[in-house]
Design a protein around this motif. Structure first.
Motif, PDB file in Angstrom:
ATOM      1  N   LEU A 178     -13.784   0.118   0.644  1.00  0.00           N
ATOM      2  CA  LEU A 178     -14.023  -1.289   1.282  1.00  0.00           C
ATOM      3  C   LEU A 178     -12.564  -1.765   0.713  1.00  0.00           C
ATOM      4  CD1 LEU A 178     -15.625  -3.478   2.172  1.00  0.00           C
ATOM      5  CD2 LEU A 178     -17.021  -3.222   0.133  1.00  0.00           C
ATOM      6  N   SER A 179     -12.172  -1.355  -0.043  1.00  0.00           N
ATOM      7  CA  SER A 179     -11.105  -1.716  -0.440  1.00  0.00           C
ATOM      8  C   SER A 179      -9.551  -1.701   0.522  1.00  0.00           C
ATOM      9  CB  SER A 179      -9.969  -2.121  -2.229  1.00  0.00           C
ATOM     10  OG  SER A 179     -10.893  -2.412  -3.220  1.00  0.00           O
ATOM     11  N   ASN A 180      -9.844  -0.381   1.274  1.00  0.00           N
ATOM     12  CA  ASN A 180      -8.854   0.425   2.065  1.00  0.00           C
ATOM     13  C   ASN A 180      -8.382  -0.727   3.384  1.00  0.00           C
ATOM     14  OD1 ASN A 180      -7.514   1.342   0.726  1.00  0.00           O
ATOM     15  ND2 ASN A 180      -8.675   3.492   0.912  1.00  0.00           N
TER      16      ASN A 180
ATOM     17  N   THR B 243       0.531  -0.968  -0.323  1.00  0.00           N
ATOM     18  CA  THR B 243      -0.168   0.239  -0.139  1.00  0.00           C
ATOM     19  C   THR B 243       1.149   1.098  -0.020  1.00  0.00           C
ATOM     20  OG1 THR B 243      -0.723   0.325   2.677  1.00  0.00           O
ATOM     21  CG2 THR B 243      -2.285  -1.027   1.253  1.00  0.00           C
TER      22      THR B 243
ATOM     23  N   SER C  23     -14.852  -9.869   1.403  1.00  0.00           N
ATOM     24  CA  SER C  23     -16.413  -8.964   1.343  1.00  0.00           C
ATOM     25  C   SER C  23     -16.631  -8.929  -0.406  1.00  0.00           C
ATOM     26  CB  SER C  23     -16.028  -7.708   2.095  1.00  0.00           C
ATOM     27  OG  SER C  23     -14.631  -7.532   0.922  1.00  0.00           O
ATOM     28  N   THR C  24     -17.835  -9.249  -0.273  1.00  0.00           N
ATOM     29  CA  THR C  24     -18.665  -9.271  -1.736  1.00  0.00           C
ATOM     30  C   THR C  24     -19.172  -7.687  -1.925  1.00  0.00           C
ATOM     31  OG1 THR C  24     -20.943 -10.486  -1.153  1.00  0.00           O
ATOM     32  CG2 THR C  24     -18.344 -11.793  -2.037  1.00  0.00           C
TER      33      THR C  24
ATOM     34  N   ILE D 197     -16.420   1.771  -2.785  1.00  0.00           N
ATOM     35  CA  ILE D 197     -15.443   0.457  -3.162  1.00  0.00           C
ATOM     36  C   ILE D 197     -13.941   0.459  -2.977  1.00  0.00           C
ATOM     37  CG2 ILE D 197     -14.456  -0.882  -5.505  1.00  0.00           C
ATOM     38  CD1 ILE D 197     -18.207  -0.761  -6.493  1.00  0.00           C
ATOM     39  N   GLN D 198     -13.399   1.996  -2.829  1.00  0.00           N
ATOM     40  CA  GLN D 198     -11.912   2.480  -2.572  1.00  0.00           C
ATOM     41  C   GLN D 198     -11.767   2.258  -1.325  1.00  0.00           C
ATOM     42  OE1 GLN D 198     -11.834   5.908  -4.567  1.00  0.00           O
ATOM     43  NE2 GLN D 198     -10.208   5.308  -6.108  1.00  0.00           N
TER      44      GLN D 198
ATOM     45  N   MET E   2     -10.166  -3.815   3.776  1.00  0.00           N
ATOM     46  CA  MET E   2      -9.339  -4.695   3.396  1.00  0.00           C
ATOM     47  C   MET E   2      -8.475  -5.158   3.239  1.00  0.00           C
ATOM     48  SD  MET E   2     -12.787  -6.811   3.887  1.00  0.00           S
ATOM     49  CE  MET E   2     -12.180  -8.360   2.727  1.00  0.00           C
ATOM     50  N   MET E   3      -7.291  -4.053   2.957  1.00  0.00           N
ATOM     51  CA  MET E   3      -6.336  -4.457   2.639  1.00  0.00           C
ATOM     52  C   MET E   3      -5.414  -3.836   4.412  1.00  0.00           C
ATOM     53  SD  MET E   3      -4.895  -2.604  -1.060  1.00  0.00           S
ATOM     54  CE  MET E   3      -5.978  -1.058  -0.976  1.00  0.00           C
TER      55      MET E   3
ATOM     56  N   ILE F 140      -6.662  -9.054   0.905  1.00  0.00           N
ATOM     57  CA  ILE F 140      -6.676  -9.076  -0.880  1.00  0.00           C
ATOM     58  C   ILE F 140      -5.592 -10.074  -0.911  1.00  0.00           C
ATOM     59  CG2 ILE F 140      -6.277  -7.520  -2.196  1.00  0.00           C
ATOM     60  CD1 ILE F 140      -8.685  -6.311  -1.057  1.00  0.00           C
TER      61      ILE F 140
END
Length: 194
Positions: A183-185, A120, A164-165, A180-181, A187-188, A193
């Motif tokens: 949510l990705s953060n 990241t 996560s879906t 979505i960004q 998860m990271m 991921i």
């Protein structure tokens, strides 16, 4: 598909803004198997979808005859419409706070520092923004009470293999990309991921 192969290994599923019962019926069988293995499945959607409460397998004569099925989601979180982004940000803020408490108590970290350092950029700025965001603002914007956000965050923090879906409830609004960004953060932060 690779997605459903991953379902065989997950212990926690966070389902954002979709109803697999009507939008992705193939997913119900996979969710059923996850539930039978003891995975925690959380529905995060303004509507409490009946299809995520219990699934009766149409290919199971016993379930069809007895009108029984498998309980799927163990937790339902209902943000207000458009409140997903605030809820996800609240979860990320909660993860930071749980990590700080773990450091203070000399316990295992909640953040995956190796993943963050390797994969990241800009984590310090992201963490600063989370720290500076007020809880009352996140609660108001999400429409989810603090105690429920706290419980959801702890579910995520306990999960070791989290998926996560999301569906059109996330992608079909004016803040879709940012949601979505974020949510990705989220998860990271824990290396969930890939």
């Amino acid at each position: 598909t690779v997605l459903f192969d991953d379902f065989e290994h997950t212990d926690t599923l966070l389902l954002f803004g979709h109803n697999p019962g009507t939008n992705h019926p193939r997913m119900l069988a996979e969710l059923r198997e996850c539930a039978k293995r003891g995975a925690t499945i959380v529905s995060i959607n303004p509507l409490r979808e009946r299809g995520l409460e219990q699934f009766t397998d149409p290919q199971s004569p016993l379930e069809m005859i007895t009108f029984s099925g498998t309980d799927l989601c163990s937790v339902f979180v209902q943000p207000k419409i458009g409140g997903d982004i605030a809820l996800i940000k609240a979860m990320a803020k909660g993860i930071l706070e749980l990590d700080a408490a773990a450091v203070k108590a000399n316990e295992e970290r909640v953040l995956d520092l190796d993943f963050i350092a390797t994969h990241t950029l800009g984590f310090e700025d992201f963490a600063k923004d989370l720290t500076n965001t007020r809880w009352d603002e996140l609660v108001e914007l999400s429409g989810v009470p603090y105690k429920q956000i706290e419980a959801l965050t702890k579910i995520y923090a306990r999960g070791k293999r989290v998926i996560s879906t999301w569906g059109m409830g996330i992608t079909q609004n004016k803040h879709a990309l940012a949601t979505i960004q974020l949510l990705s953060n989220l998860m990271m932060m824990r290396g969930n991921i890939g």
